[in-house]
Scaffold this motif. Structure first.
Motif, short mmCIF file in Angstrom:
data_model
loop_
_atom_site.label_atom_id
_atom_site.label_comp_id
_atom_site.label_asym_id
_atom_site.label_seq_id
_atom_site.Cartn_x
_atom_site.Cartn_y
_atom_site.Cartn_z
N SER A 65 7.66 -10.09 3.50
CA SER A 65 7.88 -9.59 2.21
C SER A 65 6.34 -8.73 1.83
O SER A 65 6.44 -7.66 1.34
N LEU A 66 5.37 -9.30 2.27
CA LEU A 66 4.00 -8.57 1.84
C LEU A 66 3.59 -7.45 2.80
O LEU A 66 3.15 -6.51 2.25
N TRP A 67 4.04 -7.64 3.89
CA TRP A 67 4.22 -6.40 4.95
C TRP A 67 5.08 -4.98 4.10
O TRP A 67 4.60 -3.97 4.39
N ASN A 68 6.31 -5.46 4.01
CA ASN A 68 6.79 -4.29 3.31
C ASN A 68 6.32 -3.84 1.81
O ASN A 68 6.49 -2.65 1.53
N HIS A 69 5.66 -4.84 1.30
CA HIS A 69 4.97 -4.28 -0.05
C HIS A 69 3.77 -3.31 0.21
O HIS A 69 3.59 -2.48 -0.46
N VAL A 70 2.97 -3.70 1.24
CA VAL A 70 2.01 -2.79 1.76
C VAL A 70 2.47 -1.36 2.09
O VAL A 70 2.00 -0.58 1.73
N ASN A 71 3.42 -1.50 3.00
CA ASN A 71 4.10 0.05 3.16
C ASN A 71 4.63 0.71 2.08
O ASN A 71 4.49 1.78 1.76
N SER A 72 5.21 -0.38 1.00
CA SER A 72 5.73 0.64 -0.12
C SER A 72 4.80 1.11 -1.02
O SER A 72 4.87 2.24 -1.57
N ILE A 73 3.54 0.50 -1.10
CA ILE A 73 2.40 1.20 -1.84
C ILE A 73 1.76 2.33 -1.00
O ILE A 73 1.65 3.44 -1.73
N CYS A 74 1.95 2.37 0.32
CA CYS A 74 1.27 3.35 1.29
C CYS A 74 2.38 4.53 0.88
O CYS A 74 1.97 5.70 0.73
N LYS A 75 3.75 4.38 0.72
CA LYS A 75 4.49 5.54 0.45
C LYS A 75 4.47 6.06 -1.10
O LYS A 75 4.59 7.19 -1.16
N LYS A 76 4.40 5.16 -2.09
CA LYS A 76 4.27 5.43 -3.26
C LYS A 76 3.00 6.29 -3.49
O LYS A 76 3.11 7.38 -4.55
#
Length: 292
Positions: A226-237
Motif C-alpha cells: 500500500s505504501l509503495w503504491n502511495h509513493v508511486n502515486s505521488i511520483c505520478k501526481k
C-alpha cells in the motif's frame, strides 16, 4: 480569518492563492524586495491554461500576528522562527516541512495548537510572484495537540485544493518521510524530474530499494504494498515537478538531506541495520553540497 504564510516558495505561494479566496493572507518573505513585488502586483498562479492573480499582503518583517500560521520554509530555516513564536500568544501553527527534524521544536511550542501537514500537490515556482500548480493532490493534516481553528481554515475548500484530517500525526510524518526519502535524493543525484523515477525502470528499481530500507526502520501501520503504491502515486501526481532537493542543488543552496536521510541513518545505526542505499544517497548529496 487572518492567515499568515511563512515562506514564499512554491508551496507558500500555492497556499496563498487558494486560501486567499476566502481568507485575509499575509505572506512572510525573506527579502523586502519580494514582499514589495507581491504587495504591488499580487501573486500569479498558472494552472492548466489559466493564469489567475491573487491580491495579498506581504512583508519581510517577522511579526507573525495572525491567528493561524502555515510554516512553509525548509527545515534548516526553522530555528529563528520557532524562537520568535515561543514569545507569542497562543496560535494555531501548521508545519509543512519535509522530514522529521521539526519534531524537536514541538516541546518548545507547547502553549500553541500545533499541526503537521503533508502536501501532495505539484507546484513549481517560476519567479518571485508566480507559481505553477503542476499536479492536483491533497493536503493531509494531523493534530500534535489542539484543534480549534484549523477546521475553519478550509470550511470553503476548493475542488483543486482539498484537505484531509488524519488521526495520527506520527504516522502522517512517517508517510511523508518515506515519500521524500524515496524521491528527493534520487532526483537530485540523477538531475531528473519526479516523473522519471517511475518512467525509467532502472530508476524505479533504485527508488524501490531505498523505499524498502526505510520501510524496515519503522512500524508503519500501512502495509508495504500500500505504501509503495502511495509513493508511486505521488511520483505520478508530481511528474513534472523538480523536487526541492534538486532545485537546491541546482541553485547552490543547502538541502534538507540531513532532515530526511540523516535522521534515517541515525535510526538505522541505533537498530544496527545496514542501509547501503540510504548511506550512498546521503553522502552523494552531501558531496554535491560541498561542491556547491
Amino acid at each position: 480569518m487572518q492567515i499568515g504564510i511563512i515562506g514564499s516558495g512554491a508551496i507558500g505561494l500555492l497556499f496563498a492563492h487558494y486560501l486567499g479566496k476566502h481568507h485575509e493572507i499575509n505572506v512572510y518573505t525573506r527579502r523586502e524586495s519580494g514582499a514589495q513585488l507581491l504587495n504591488e502586483r499580487g501573486m500569479e498562479l498558472t494552472f492548466n491554461t489559466e493564469s489567475l492573480t491573487t491580491s495579498l499582503k506581504a512583508t519581510a518583517k517577522p511579526t507573525y500576528g495572525e491567528e493561524v500560521l502555515f510554516i512553509a520554509v525548509k527545515q534548516y530555516q526553522l530555528k529563528p522562527i520557532v524562537q520568535k513564536l515561543k514569545e507569542m500568544p497562543r496560535k494555531t501553527i501548521i508545519f509543512l516541512q519535509n522530514g522529521i527534524g521539526h519534531l524537536e521544536f514541538f516541546s518548545e511550542l507547547s502553549k500553541h495548537e500545533l499541526f503537521v501537514g503533508i502536501v501532495e500537490h505539484g507546484a513549481l515556482k517560476i519567479d518571485e510572484r508566480t507559481v505553477c500548480h503542476t499536479g492536483v493532490g491533497v493536503t493531509k493534516l494531523a493534530a500534535v495537540h489542539g484543534e480549534s481553528y484549523v477546521h475553519k481554515v478550509f470550511e470553503n475548500e476548493d475542488e483543486y485544493f482539498l484537505f484531509k484530517i488524519e488521526n495520527d500525526f506520527h504516522e502522517l510524518l512517517m508517510e511523508k518521510l518515506i515519500v521524500n526519502a524515496a524521491i528527493n535524493p534520487l532526483t537530485a543525484l540523477l538531475r531528473c524530474k519526479n516523473g522519471a523515477l517511475f518512467k525509467n525502470k532502472d530508476y524505479q528499481l533504485l527508488m524501490e530499494r531505498i523505499f524498502k530500507e526505510v520501510y524496515c526502520l519503522f512500524p508503519f501501520k500501512k502495509g508495504e504494498a500500500s505504501l509503495w503504491n502511495h509513493v508511486n502515486s505521488i511520483c505520478k501526481k508530481t511528474a513534472e515537478n523538480e523536487s526541492s532537493m534538486l532545485k537546491d542543488i541546482k541553485e547552490g543552496r543547502p538541502t534538507e538531506i540531513d532532515a530526511i536521510i540523516g535522521s534515517l541513518l541515525e535510526k538505522a545505526e541505533k537498530m544496527k541495520k545496514a542501509v547501503p542505499y540510504l548511506t550512498f544517497v546521503y553522502y552523494a548529496v552531501k558531496g554535491l553540497e560541498q561542491e556547491n
